[in-house]
Design a protein around this motif. Structure first.
Motif, PDB file in Angstrom:
ATOM      1  N   VAL A 108     -16.918  67.804  -4.903  1.00  0.00           N
ATOM      2  CA  VAL A 108     -17.543  68.949  -6.117  1.00  0.00           C
ATOM      3  C   VAL A 108     -18.807  68.959  -6.737  1.00  0.00           C
ATOM      4  N   GLU A 109     -19.161  69.269  -6.635  1.00  0.00           N
ATOM      5  CA  GLU A 109     -20.948  69.566  -7.134  1.00  0.00           C
ATOM      6  C   GLU A 109     -21.573  70.931  -7.656  1.00  0.00           C
ATOM      7  N   THR A 110     -22.344  70.746  -8.209  1.00  0.00           N
ATOM      8  CA  THR A 110     -23.388  72.041  -8.874  1.00  0.00           C
ATOM      9  C   THR A 110     -24.006  72.359  -8.322  1.00  0.00           C
ATOM     10  N   GLY A 111     -23.718  73.994  -7.998  1.00  0.00           N
ATOM     11  CA  GLY A 111     -24.542  74.508  -6.713  1.00  0.00           C
ATOM     12  C   GLY A 111     -26.254  74.597  -7.406  1.00  0.00           C
ATOM     13  N   ASP A 112     -26.804  75.677  -7.018  1.00  0.00           N
ATOM     14  CA  ASP A 112     -28.325  76.171  -7.259  1.00  0.00           C
ATOM     15  C   ASP A 112     -28.320  76.665  -8.418  1.00  0.00           C
ATOM     16  N   GLY A 113     -27.029  77.687  -8.558  1.00  0.00           N
ATOM     17  CA  GLY A 113     -27.295  77.994 -10.568  1.00  0.00           C
ATOM     18  C   GLY A 113     -26.812  77.520 -11.498  1.00  0.00           C
ATOM     19  N   GLY A 114     -25.817  76.169 -10.907  1.00  0.00           N
ATOM     20  CA  GLY A 114     -26.030  75.219 -11.868  1.00  0.00           C
ATOM     21  C   GLY A 114     -24.334  75.338 -12.730  1.00  0.00           C
ATOM     22  N   GLU A 115     -23.715  76.139 -11.170  1.00  0.00           N
ATOM     23  CA  GLU A 115     -21.737  76.993 -11.503  1.00  0.00           C
ATOM     24  C   GLU A 115     -21.207  75.589 -10.758  1.00  0.00           C
ATOM     25  N   VAL A 116     -20.169  75.404 -10.877  1.00  0.00           N
ATOM     26  CA  VAL A 116     -19.115  73.768 -10.207  1.00  0.00           C
ATOM     27  C   VAL A 116     -18.946  74.757  -9.073  1.00  0.00           C
ATOM     28  N   VAL A 117     -18.849  73.787  -7.823  1.00  0.00           N
ATOM     29  CA  VAL A 117     -18.428  74.280  -6.541  1.00  0.00           C
ATOM     30  C   VAL A 117     -17.756  72.756  -6.058  1.00  0.00           C
ATOM     31  N   VAL A 118     -16.080  73.741  -5.737  1.00  0.00           N
ATOM     32  CA  VAL A 118     -15.289  72.549  -4.934  1.00  0.00           C
ATOM     33  C   VAL A 118     -15.843  72.802  -3.581  1.00  0.00           C
ATOM     34  N   ARG A 119     -15.452  71.705  -2.269  1.00  0.00           N
ATOM     35  CA  ARG A 119     -15.520  71.995  -0.949  1.00  0.00           C
ATOM     36  C   ARG A 119     -14.230  71.482  -1.186  1.00  0.00           C
TER      37      ARG A 119
END
Length: 107
Positions: A40-51
């Protein structure tokens, strides 16, 4: 970290990597039943991203999974699995995944 909310892919099975941008703190997504969450990470726009790595949808049933982004220690349900932690707006947050079941066929 590599875990599945349903069934892990078979050894040597080809998987496609996808990045799921979560639209909010609580969202439902469809995955293949055989999948592997890799981070999991924080995207460029502040959204949460699940890989996630998913298997071929033609060979693996679709399932519904709920993702929850909550404050540390606020586990959504007893069945929820901690996928990782991220920082949003300078604050820590935990990302959980919960297997909801096989996608129902519509008549």
């Amino acid at each position: 970290m590599a875990l599945s909310l349903c069934v892990p892919p078979r050894p040597g099975e080809l998987c496609a990597p996808v990045r799921l941008r979560l639209p909010g703190d609580h969202s439902t997504q469809q995955l293949t039943s055989r999948h592997r969450v890799t981070g999991v990470e924080t995207g460029d726009g502040g959204e949460v991203v699940v890989r996630v790595e998913i298997t071929d949808p033609q060979t693996s049933r679709p399932i519904d999974v709920r993702f929850d982004v909550v404050r540390p220690g606020a586990r959504p349900t007893a069945r929820s699995v901690l996928l990782g932690t991220v920082r949003r707006g300078g604050e820590p947050a935990e990302v959980y995944g919960t297997y909801l079941g096989v996608v129902a066929d519509e008549n």
